[in-house]
Design an enzyme around this catalytic site. Structure first.
Site, PDB file in Angstrom:
ATOM      1  CG  HIS A  95       5.199 -43.764  25.552  1.00 15.99           C
ATOM      2  ND1 HIS A  95       5.690 -43.006  24.509  1.00 15.99           N
ATOM      3  CD2 HIS A  95       4.529 -44.807  24.984  1.00 15.99           C
ATOM      4  CE1 HIS A  95       5.324 -43.561  23.365  1.00 15.99           C
ATOM      5  NE2 HIS A  95       4.625 -44.650  23.615  1.00 15.99           N
ATOM      6  CD  GLU A 167       5.720 -48.450  23.583  1.00 10.14           C
ATOM      7  OE1 GLU A 167       4.696 -48.660  22.930  1.00 10.14           O
ATOM      8  OE2 GLU A 167       5.964 -47.363  24.113  1.00 10.14           O
TER       9      GLU A 167
END
EC number: 5.3.1.1
Length: 252
Positions: A95, A167
Site C-alpha cells: 500500500h 491505487e
C-alpha cells in the site's frame, strides 16, 4: 469468470468493540461469495475477534500487512505463518502508505508477496501512482515497474491467484476519485503487464481492483468498466451502511 471483490481497508481505525459491532451489522446484508466476494482488512489486534464473530458470515477478514519472515526476532512485526494459521485468506501488500511512511521498497514488497504465497494466503498487491508522475507522463513506466518488481521470482501458479489494486495516491483520502475511465486505464495497464510477464490467459483470470475515494455514489460507474473487477475502499468501508451499499453496488 472473475468474481468481483469488494474489499475495505480500515487502516489504523476502530476499536475491538467497534470491529465486532461492524461484523454484527453486516451479517446477512452481503452477497454470497460466489456472486460478489467481500473482504475487510483490519488492524492485526482485531483479526481474531472478527474471525470469531464472523464464523457463519460471507465476509472475508483480511490483514493489512505482514512481515516477510515467518518467525524470529522482529519485534512488533506480524507473522504471515500466524495469519494463515488464524484463517486469514488475504493480506494487503505494498500500500502507498506503507511505501511512504514505512519506507517499504520494491524489494521488501517482493519478499512480502512471496511470504504471503508461501504461507497459503493471497496478496492484494497495491500499485501506487502519484499526480506528479501522471502529469509528467511517467504513469505507465511507474505502474509497470511496481508490478514487475513485486512479482520477481513468483511462479505463474502463484501469480494466477494474486489480486492487484490500482491505487493512485492522489485519489486516496482526497475525496476525489479517479474517473471511471482513469480507473479502467490503470487496471488495463496492470492486466497488460501481467500478460507480458506471464500470459494472456493468466492475466485474464486475475482480479484487478481500483482504490481511491471509492463511495456508494461512484462505485457503479467504476464496476461498469471491463477491467475493473472490484474496489479497495478506505473511508467508506468504515461505516457499516456504506460498506453494505458498496457490496450491493448492482442495486444502486
Amino acid at each position: 469468470m472473475r468474481i468481483p471483490l469488494i474489499a475495505g481497508n480500515w487502516k489504523m481505525n476502530k476499536s475491538v468493540t467497534e470491529a465486532r459491532q461492524f461484523i454484527d451489522a453486516v451479517q446477512g446484508q452481503l452477497p454470497q461469495a460466489d456472486v460478489i466476494e467481500t473482504a475487510v482488512a483490519a488492524p492485526a489486534l482485531f483479526l481474531q475477534t472478527m474471525l470469531d464473530a464472523n464464523a457463519e458470515g460471507t465476509l472475508r477478514v483480511a490483514a493489512e500487512t505482514c512481515y516477510y519472515e515467518d518467525e524470529g526476532a522482529y519485534t512488533g512485526e506480524t507473522s504471515p505463518r500466524a495469519l494463515h494459521e488464524m484463517g486469514i485468506p488475504y493480506t494487503i501488500v505494498g500500500h502507498s502508505e506503507r511505501r511512504r511512511y514505512f519506507n517499504e521498497t520494491d524489494d521488501v514488497i517482493n519478499r512480502k508477496v512471496q511470504a504471503v504465497f508461501r504461507n497459503g494466503m493471497t496478496p492484494i498487491l497495491c500499485c501506487d501512482e502519484t499526480m506528479g508522475r501522471r502529469t509528467a507522463g511517467e504513469k505507465i513506466h511507474w505502474v509497470v515497474n511496481q508490478v514487475s518488481a513485486a512479482l520477481k521470482g513468483v511462479s505463474a501458479e502463484d501469480a494466477a491467484k494474486i489480486v492487484v489494486a490500482y491505487e493512485p495516491s492522489w485519489a486516496i483520502g482526497s475525496g476525489t476519485s479517479a474517473s471511471s475511465d482513469q480507473a479502467e486505464e490503470g487496471c488495463y495497464l496492470i492486466r497488460q503487464t501481467l500478460a507480458d510477464i506471464y500470459s494472456d490467459d493468466l492475466a485474464n483470470g486475475v482480479r484487478v481492483l481500483y482504490g481511491g475515494s471509492v463511495k456508494p455514489d461512484n462505485i457503479a460507474g467504476l464496476m461498469a468498466k471491463s477491467n475493473v473487477d472490484g474496489v479497495l475502499a478506505g473511508g467508506s468501508s468504515l461505516d457499516e451502511t456504506s460498506f453494505i451499499q458498496l457490496a450491493n453496488y448492482q442495486n444502486l
